[in-house]
Design a protein around this motif. Sequence first.
Motif, short mmCIF file in Angstrom:
data_model
loop_
_atom_site.label_atom_id
_atom_site.label_comp_id
_atom_site.label_asym_id
_atom_site.label_seq_id
_atom_site.Cartn_x
_atom_site.Cartn_y
_atom_site.Cartn_z
N TYR A 1 38.79 -26.88 21.13
CA TYR A 1 37.23 -26.77 20.63
C TYR A 1 37.14 -25.45 19.88
O TYR A 1 36.19 -25.48 19.09
CB TYR A 1 36.48 -27.09 21.66
CG TYR A 1 36.28 -26.52 22.96
CD1 TYR A 1 35.66 -25.09 22.84
CD2 TYR A 1 36.58 -26.55 24.20
CE1 TYR A 1 35.36 -24.41 24.00
CE2 TYR A 1 36.67 -25.91 25.30
CZ TYR A 1 36.02 -24.68 25.15
OH TYR A 1 35.95 -23.89 26.38
N PHE A 2 37.78 -24.38 20.23
CA PHE A 2 37.53 -23.13 19.50
C PHE A 2 38.06 -23.35 17.94
O PHE A 2 37.12 -23.07 17.09
CB PHE A 2 38.34 -21.89 19.97
CG PHE A 2 37.57 -21.31 21.25
CD1 PHE A 2 36.14 -21.05 21.24
CD2 PHE A 2 38.28 -21.13 22.45
CE1 PHE A 2 35.77 -20.61 22.43
CE2 PHE A 2 37.72 -20.55 23.60
CZ PHE A 2 36.38 -20.35 23.49
N MET A 3 39.21 -23.81 17.89
CA MET A 3 39.58 -23.87 16.40
C MET A 3 39.06 -24.95 15.79
O MET A 3 39.13 -24.95 14.45
CB MET A 3 41.21 -24.32 16.55
CG MET A 3 42.03 -23.12 17.02
SD MET A 3 43.72 -23.38 17.64
CE MET A 3 44.33 -23.72 16.02
N GLY A 4 38.31 -26.08 16.37
CA GLY A 4 37.95 -27.00 15.60
C GLY A 4 36.23 -26.85 15.22
O GLY A 4 35.79 -27.55 14.08
N GLY A 5 35.65 -25.65 15.55
CA GLY A 5 34.45 -25.36 15.21
C GLY A 5 34.18 -25.04 13.83
O GLY A 5 33.27 -25.74 13.02
N ALA A 6 35.05 -24.49 13.02
CA ALA A 6 34.51 -23.92 11.67
C ALA A 6 34.92 -25.29 10.72
O ALA A 6 34.14 -25.67 9.61
CB ALA A 6 35.85 -23.14 10.90
N LYS A 7 35.84 -26.09 11.12
CA LYS A 7 36.05 -27.41 10.17
C LYS A 7 34.94 -28.37 10.35
O LYS A 7 34.34 -29.09 9.77
CB LYS A 7 37.36 -28.07 10.76
CG LYS A 7 37.54 -29.48 10.23
CD LYS A 7 38.61 -29.44 8.95
CE LYS A 7 38.78 -30.98 8.57
NZ LYS A 7 38.66 -31.04 7.36
N THR A 8 34.45 -28.32 11.80
CA THR A 8 33.27 -29.19 12.05
C THR A 8 31.93 -28.76 11.23
O THR A 8 31.23 -29.78 10.90
CB THR A 8 32.91 -29.22 13.75
OG1 THR A 8 34.26 -29.54 14.22
CG2 THR A 8 31.50 -29.72 14.17
N LEU A 9 31.93 -27.50 11.36
CA LEU A 9 30.69 -26.94 10.58
C LEU A 9 30.82 -27.27 9.10
O LEU A 9 29.87 -27.67 8.17
CB LEU A 9 30.72 -25.52 10.82
CG LEU A 9 29.25 -24.82 9.82
CD1 LEU A 9 28.24 -25.25 10.47
CD2 LEU A 9 29.57 -23.39 10.20
N LYS A 10 32.02 -27.11 8.49
CA LYS A 10 32.28 -27.46 7.14
C LYS A 10 31.88 -28.89 6.74
O LYS A 10 31.25 -29.25 5.76
CB LYS A 10 33.76 -27.18 6.89
CG LYS A 10 34.06 -27.41 5.47
CD LYS A 10 35.78 -27.31 5.09
CE LYS A 10 35.96 -27.84 3.72
NZ LYS A 10 36.27 -29.28 3.80
N GLU A 11 32.30 -29.87 7.61
CA GLU A 11 32.27 -31.23 7.24
C GLU A 11 30.89 -31.59 7.89
O GLU A 11 30.58 -32.96 7.45
CB GLU A 11 33.41 -31.94 8.17
CG GLU A 11 34.59 -31.73 7.73
CD GLU A 11 35.17 -31.98 6.23
OE1 GLU A 11 34.51 -32.88 5.67
OE2 GLU A 11 36.05 -31.22 5.76
N LEU B 1 42.37 -15.79 20.79
CA LEU B 1 42.11 -16.86 19.97
C LEU B 1 40.74 -17.16 19.74
O LEU B 1 40.24 -17.65 18.56
CB LEU B 1 42.97 -18.15 20.36
CG LEU B 1 42.61 -19.36 20.01
CD1 LEU B 1 43.42 -19.29 18.42
CD2 LEU B 1 43.09 -20.76 20.65
N MET B 2 40.02 -16.90 20.82
CA MET B 2 38.45 -17.34 20.81
C MET B 2 37.94 -16.30 20.03
O MET B 2 36.88 -16.71 19.06
CB MET B 2 37.80 -16.90 22.25
CG MET B 2 36.40 -17.03 22.35
SD MET B 2 35.87 -16.73 23.93
CE MET B 2 36.44 -15.07 24.45
N VAL B 3 38.09 -14.85 19.92
CA VAL B 3 37.70 -14.12 19.17
C VAL B 3 37.87 -14.60 17.61
O VAL B 3 37.11 -14.44 16.74
CB VAL B 3 38.30 -12.71 19.25
CG1 VAL B 3 37.69 -11.72 18.15
CG2 VAL B 3 37.69 -11.88 20.59
N GLY B 4 39.20 -14.77 17.26
CA GLY B 4 39.58 -15.11 15.94
C GLY B 4 38.91 -16.20 15.50
O GLY B 4 38.52 -16.41 14.29
N CYS B 5 38.59 -17.19 16.35
CA CYS B 5 37.97 -18.69 15.90
C CYS B 5 36.29 -18.33 15.80
O CYS B 5 35.87 -18.74 14.82
CB CYS B 5 38.01 -19.57 16.88
SG CYS B 5 39.92 -20.13 16.95
#
Length: 170
Positions: free
Chosen positions: A63-73, A141-145
């Motif tokens: 769910y951390f890694m999927g955040g930016a893609k979810t926002l983009k889409e 990973l959380m900070v990077g995401c």
Amino acid sequence: MPKPIRLYVSTVDRLADYVGVVAMYLIFLMVGILLLDAITRNVIDIPLHWCIEAAQFTLAAYYFMGGAKTLKEGDHVRMDLLYDRLSERGKHRIDLITSACLMFYLVVLCIGSISSLEYAIDTDEHRFSMWNPSMIPIKALMVGCIFLMIAQTISEVFKHVAALRGEVLS
């Protein structure tokens, strides 16, 4: 829009897509870990104590890694009570306001996550369990995401401003 902004938007969007695809495959890893746990615990009666925590860490990474893609889409949750009735310009204006709120939230979250990561590094933080995994990788990973989410939010702001100016950024 100026060329540097177009380059920024395309770069961040591509990075969000890439990280989102990696996140998508983490579900298969998590299912594999849980399947391994079920088989070793119930079939051969050898419980692996690390499986459940590894699945939890995998889900957190997902769910951390999927955040930016979810926002983009635009696949995030939105209250559409009034939004659907707005004109395209009105939607972009509302999206700029909500982007400002999101940016505030993400910056506060980022400050907290950096503090949490620093604490984990300073104290060599581990989970209190039989497996005793380090918390540093998941917190890093959380900070990077969160940084990627901030970058994607800025990208979305540029897209909304461009749309209000009659341009298209993609």
